[in-house]
Design a protein around this motif. Structure first.
Motif, PDB file in Angstrom:
ATOM      1  N   VAL A 263      -8.123  -5.629  14.124  1.00 55.22           N
ATOM      2  CA  VAL A 263      -8.030  -6.922  13.446  1.00 55.22           C
ATOM      3  C   VAL A 263      -7.606  -6.664  12.003  1.00 55.22           C
ATOM      4  O   VAL A 263      -8.259  -5.900  11.284  1.00 55.22           O
ATOM      5  CB  VAL A 263      -9.363  -7.683  13.487  1.00 55.22           C
ATOM      6  N   VAL A 264      -6.503  -7.281  11.583  1.00 53.96           N
ATOM      7  CA  VAL A 264      -5.921  -7.030  10.260  1.00 53.96           C
ATOM      8  C   VAL A 264      -5.760  -8.359   9.527  1.00 53.96           C
ATOM      9  O   VAL A 264      -5.287  -9.337  10.104  1.00 53.96           O
ATOM     10  CB  VAL A 264      -4.541  -6.348  10.375  1.00 53.96           C
ATOM     11  N   GLY A 265      -6.144  -8.383   8.267  1.00 56.53           N
ATOM     12  CA  GLY A 265      -5.953  -9.572   7.442  1.00 56.53           C
ATOM     13  C   GLY A 265      -4.673  -9.489   6.633  1.00 56.53           C
ATOM     14  O   GLY A 265      -4.251  -8.405   6.215  1.00 56.53           O
ATOM     15  N   THR A 266      -4.052 -10.660   6.409  1.00 56.61           N
ATOM     16  CA  THR A 266      -2.807 -10.724   5.642  1.00 56.61           C
ATOM     17  C   THR A 266      -2.850 -11.922   4.694  1.00 56.61           C
ATOM     18  O   THR A 266      -3.253 -13.010   5.104  1.00 56.61           O
ATOM     19  CB  THR A 266      -1.584 -10.869   6.573  1.00 56.61           C
ATOM     20  N   THR A 267      -2.467 -11.698   3.463  1.00 57.17           N
ATOM     21  CA  THR A 267      -2.250 -12.790   2.512  1.00 57.17           C
ATOM     22  C   THR A 267      -0.867 -12.612   1.907  1.00 57.17           C
ATOM     23  O   THR A 267      -0.640 -11.680   1.136  1.00 57.17           O
ATOM     24  CB  THR A 267      -3.308 -12.806   1.396  1.00 57.17           C
ATOM     25  N   MET A 268       0.054 -13.461   2.323  1.00 53.92           N
ATOM     26  CA  MET A 268       1.433 -13.404   1.840  1.00 53.92           C
ATOM     27  C   MET A 268       2.000 -11.999   2.035  1.00 53.92           C
ATOM     28  O   MET A 268       1.939 -11.453   3.123  1.00 53.92           O
ATOM     29  CB  MET A 268       1.516 -13.910   0.401  1.00 53.92           C
ATOM     30  N   GLY A 269       2.517 -11.360   0.973  1.00 55.40           N
ATOM     31  CA  GLY A 269       3.115 -10.046   1.110  1.00 55.40           C
ATOM     32  C   GLY A 269       3.552  -9.559  -0.262  1.00 55.40           C
ATOM     33  O   GLY A 269       3.382 -10.246  -1.280  1.00 55.40           O
ATOM     34  N   SER A 270       4.135  -8.378  -0.303  1.00 59.88           N
ATOM     35  CA  SER A 270       4.560  -7.795  -1.566  1.00 59.88           C
ATOM     36  C   SER A 270       5.926  -8.348  -1.989  1.00 59.88           C
ATOM     37  O   SER A 270       6.645  -8.968  -1.197  1.00 59.88           O
ATOM     38  CB  SER A 270       4.654  -6.279  -1.437  1.00 59.88           C
ATOM     39  N   ARG A 271       6.289  -8.078  -3.238  1.00 61.54           N
ATOM     40  CA  ARG A 271       7.623  -8.460  -3.713  1.00 61.54           C
ATOM     41  C   ARG A 271       8.697  -7.749  -2.893  1.00 61.54           C
ATOM     42  O   ARG A 271       9.742  -8.337  -2.588  1.00 61.54           O
ATOM     43  CB  ARG A 271       7.750  -8.111  -5.201  1.00 61.54           C
ATOM     44  N   GLU A 272       8.447  -6.501  -2.514  1.00 60.41           N
ATOM     45  CA  GLU A 272       9.414  -5.765  -1.699  1.00 60.41           C
ATOM     46  C   GLU A 272       9.548  -6.411  -0.319  1.00 60.41           C
ATOM     47  O   GLU A 272      10.662  -6.500   0.228  1.00 60.41           O
ATOM     48  CB  GLU A 272       8.978  -4.304  -1.561  1.00 60.41           C
ATOM     49  N   ASP A 273       8.434  -6.868   0.255  1.00 62.61           N
ATOM     50  CA  ASP A 273       8.507  -7.586   1.528  1.00 62.61           C
ATOM     51  C   ASP A 273       9.389  -8.826   1.394  1.00 62.61           C
ATOM     52  O   ASP A 273      10.189  -9.140   2.287  1.00 62.61           O
ATOM     53  CB  ASP A 273       7.112  -8.028   1.988  1.00 62.61           C
ATOM     54  N   LEU A 274       9.224  -9.536   0.280  1.00 60.69           N
ATOM     55  CA  LEU A 274      10.024 -10.749   0.065  1.00 60.69           C
ATOM     56  C   LEU A 274      11.506 -10.407  -0.046  1.00 60.69           C
ATOM     57  O   LEU A 274      12.364 -11.115   0.517  1.00 60.69           O
ATOM     58  CB  LEU A 274       9.541 -11.470  -1.193  1.00 60.69           C
TER      59      LEU A 274
END
Length: 319
Positions: A263-274
């Motif tokens: 089970v993994v939590g995610t909040t948005m992402g990094s600038r590199e992901d964007l």
């Protein structure tokens, strides 16, 4: 400047705390830039803020919004990465805890917004301002859920709970374009049909038995949590990025440890992901699904549509 802001909290009727009116102009601190906003997408985060989640009374009034695309003073067309701090430095101290725009600093539902210059990402000419404004929260979250924290690869099966929301529609479009077998659930027959049109390989009623998935994307919470845990294959992953129906009543711990489910939590992402997401869209032709647009002055109408769950895709305010 005109802005939509939380003037008071109302846990039961969040829109009663919303005001649309004049707010002070933002000022660019060192290593910050003031951006003229052209479009800003709405998110459930805005409704939670109006309920008082993540904000304190002494921070009011607070301009809402975590997403935007616009133009810098030198004419650069950009979209905004809405995560501030969290050890990044870049315009704030390196020890400042991570927050999103509209939590500690005024948000994007305004004619102008100040952000760390580091948080600006070039908008490709292929994307309109409305399309680009959809990316920094919902689409970035879906991208990270699928490919970073979910580790999904072409040919794998992904289950998306709750077709219709911004994260869910993004996950269907991104997943299908990347060669994933995407399944969705929804209580609404029309939404299931729309998801199939977007590229989903299968659409099921909420709670129905589905083929075991390698990865499950969970943003609904209590209403679908047990189904998510029972629908992922042994050794698979459940990636959590929200709980719009509330926290789960039971964690299903026995099934999680016995079947070695991650089970993994995610909040948005990094600038590199964007940046990677923007490149993905520019190269593939995939575009955000926009449910509706409203002028900034009608922010209440847009948020009311979101609160009612009537949208399929993103609701966007245009300046």
């Amino acid at each position: 400047m005109l802005a939509a802001y939380a003037a008071r909290f109302s846990p039961d009727d969040p829109l009663t705390g919303l005001e649309v009116g004049e707010r002070p102009e933002p000022v660019a601190a060192e290593h910050w830039t003031v951006v003229d906003v052209r479009a800003s997408a709405l998110n459930h985060h805005d409704l939670w803020s109006l309920r008082g989640v993540g904000l304190r009374a002494e921070q009011l009034p607070m301009v809402l919004g975590t997403d935007a695309a616009g133009v810098t003073p030198d004419g650069r067309e950009v979209l905004l990465h809405g995560v501030i701090g969290g050890g990044l430095g870049h315009g704030v101290g390196p020890d400042e805890p991570r927050t999103l725009l509209s939590e500690r600093y005024p948000g994007t539902l305004a004619e102008r917004v100040a952000v760390p210059t580091y948080n600006l990402v070039d908008k490709p000419a292929e994307l309109s301002f409305v399309e680009a404004a959809c990316l920094p929260t919902a689409w970035l979250t879906a991208y990270r859920m699928l490919f970073v924290n979910g580790g999904a690869t072409p040919g794998q099966r992904v289950l998306v709970q709750g077709a219709g929301g911004g994260v869910a529609t993004a996950a269907v479009l991104l997943g299908a374009a990347a060669g994933l077998e995407v399944l969705v659930t929804s209580r609404d027959e029309d939404r299931r049909a729309q998801a199939l049109e977007l590229g989903a390989a299968g659409a099921f009623e909420t709670g129905a038995r589905v083929p075991r998935a390698d990865v499950v994307l969970e943003t609904v919470g209590r209403a679908t949590w047990s189904h998510s845990i029972r629908s992922v294959r042994p050794g698979g992953r459940v990636v959590v990025a929200g709980a719009t129906s509330g926290d789960a009543d039971a964690a299903e711990l026995q099934r999680i440890f016995f079947q070695e489910i991650t089970v993994v939590g995610t909040t948005m992402g990094s600038r590199e992901d964007l940046q990677h997401l923007v490149a993905f869209l520019a190269r593939t032709g995939v575009r955000p699904l926009v449910d509706s647009t409203f002028p900034l002055a009608r922010a209440r109408d847009g948020l009311a549509r979101l609160a009612a769950g009537a949208q399929f895709g993103k609701v966007v305010l245009e300046v």
